[in-house]
Design an enzyme around this catalytic site. Structure first.
Site, PDB file in Angstrom:
ATOM      1  N   ALA A  99      17.599  24.507  70.224  1.00 55.68           N
ATOM      2  CA  ALA A  99      19.036  24.371  70.494  1.00 55.68           C
ATOM      3  C   ALA A  99      19.771  25.703  70.398  1.00 55.68           C
ATOM      4  CB  ALA A  99      19.663  23.363  69.536  1.00 55.68           C
ATOM      5  N   GLY A 100      19.095  26.732  69.926  1.00 55.12           N
ATOM      6  CA  GLY A 100      19.715  28.052  69.780  1.00 55.12           C
ATOM      7  C   GLY A 100      19.796  28.785  71.108  1.00 55.12           C
ATOM      8  N   ARG A 149      21.222  38.073  64.484  1.00 58.39           N
ATOM      9  CA  ARG A 149      21.854  39.276  63.938  1.00 58.39           C
ATOM     10  C   ARG A 149      23.333  39.332  64.285  1.00 58.39           C
ATOM     11  NH1 ARG A 149      18.547  44.134  66.266  1.00 58.39           N
ATOM     12  NH2 ARG A 149      20.110  45.369  65.206  1.00 58.39           N
ATOM     13  N   HIS A 180       7.925  45.349  65.623  1.00 63.76           N
ATOM     14  CA  HIS A 180       9.022  44.838  66.452  1.00 63.76           C
ATOM     15  C   HIS A 180      10.377  45.103  65.798  1.00 63.76           C
ATOM     16  CE1 HIS A 180      11.055  42.480  69.467  1.00 63.76           C
ATOM     17  NE2 HIS A 180      11.448  41.563  68.606  1.00 63.76           N
TER      18      HIS A 180
END
Length: 312
Positions: A9-10, A81, A177
């Site tokens: 859902a993000g 973030r 990463h």
């Protein structure tokens, strides 16, 4: 072939789910899970797209119904973030989320290939490995940190600088990463030459590209759409390899022989059981060699943080 997206859902999850619904091979199943109650609705929304990919959505605390029979699990769940944060600031929240979800993967679909998108990837992959190990189901050929965003950014930025078509480039990116651990091997692009200044500037831009997006979105999020595209590229490559396609190569952050660090991003030949071969990183320029040596302490600390989180 069944693919499960956890965190569907993000921002990343929805973009990823859209791309998988439109691009997975005919007859595939796509399973969406998120704690958010909207998730079954996201699946209904996507179900109206006319492709031969069956889709179901699940919400709540229990991811297991979404995971049953999954061949590939892509995990993008977690917080994003905000300006002023780096990927390691996400650790406190996202570590627990990844641990919980991987415990459910371990009991429900222990043989699935797992792609971790949730940041900080340098650390969350180590968490996943330790959880799977404790459950007695860890296969280091089936756990991947998805670093594909670093590759597609490198391809885009090099193409812009040199007037090339991005689709014709495939820049290998090694290391980790985040920040200095991201190392694009610009010396290995056939037929493209750079000045020392271009190499320094490009490397820095690739390393800081995530921050570029966070700042441009002015508090409204982080890289979701490009990350969704990158995760879809990786997931689709994995599916093709699992189905027997030969010669599928992608860079990802995996446990290797430990020459540089326990986990390290490098080019991988994918196959029917996940990683078929960890390919050598090849000859590095003096700049790249120095950057590699300079990142290893940071990378090893990131990994240790994840190991300690599970084993403390």
């Amino acid at each position: 072939m069944k693919v499960a997206v956890l965190g569907a859902a993000g921002g990343i999850g929805q973009a990823l789910a859209l791309l998988l619904k439109t691009q997975l091979p005919s007859g595939s199943e796509l399973s969406l899970y998120d704690i958010a109650p909207v998730t079954p609705g996201v699946a209904v929304d996507l179900s109206h797209i006319p492709t031969d990919v069956k889709i179901k959505g699940f919400s709540g605390e229990d991811a297991k119904p979404a995971l049953e029979g999954a061949d590939v699990v892509l995990i993008s769940a977690g917080v994003a973030r905000k300006p002023g944060m780096d990927r390691s600031d996400l650790f406190n929240v996202n570590a627990g989320i990844v641990k919980n979800l991987i415990q459910q993967v371990a009991t429900t679909c222990p043989k699935a290939c797992i792609g971790i998108i949730t940041n900080p990837v340098n650390t969350t992959v180590a968490i996943a490995a330790e959880v799977l190990k404790k459950a007695g189901v860890y296969d280091k050929n089936k756990l991947f940190g998805v670093t594909t965003l670093d590759i597609i950014r490198s391809n885009t930025f090099v193409a812009e600088l040199k007037g090339k078509k991005p689709a014709e480039l495939d820049v290998p990116v090694i290391g980790g990463h985040s920040g200095v651990t991201i190392l694009p091997l610009l010396s290995q692009i056939p037929g493209v030459n750079f000045t020392d200044q271009e190499v320094a500037d490009l490397t820095k831009r690739i390393q800081n590209a995530g921050t570029e997006v966070v700042e441009a979105k002015a508090g409204g999020g982080s890289a979701t759409l490009s990350m969704g595209q990158a995760a879809a590229r990786f997931g689709l490559s994995l599916v093709r390899a699992l189905q027997g396609e030969q010669g599928v190569v992608e860079c990802a952050y995996v446990e290797g022989d430990g020459e540089y660090a326990r986990f390290f991003s490098q080019p991988l030949l994918l196959g029917k059981n996940g990683i078929e071969e960890r390919k050598p990183i090849g000859t590095l320029s003096a700049y790249e060699q120095q950057a590699l040596e300079g990142m290893l302490d940071t990378l090893k600390k990131d990994i240790a943080l994840g190991e300690e989180f599970v084993n403390k």
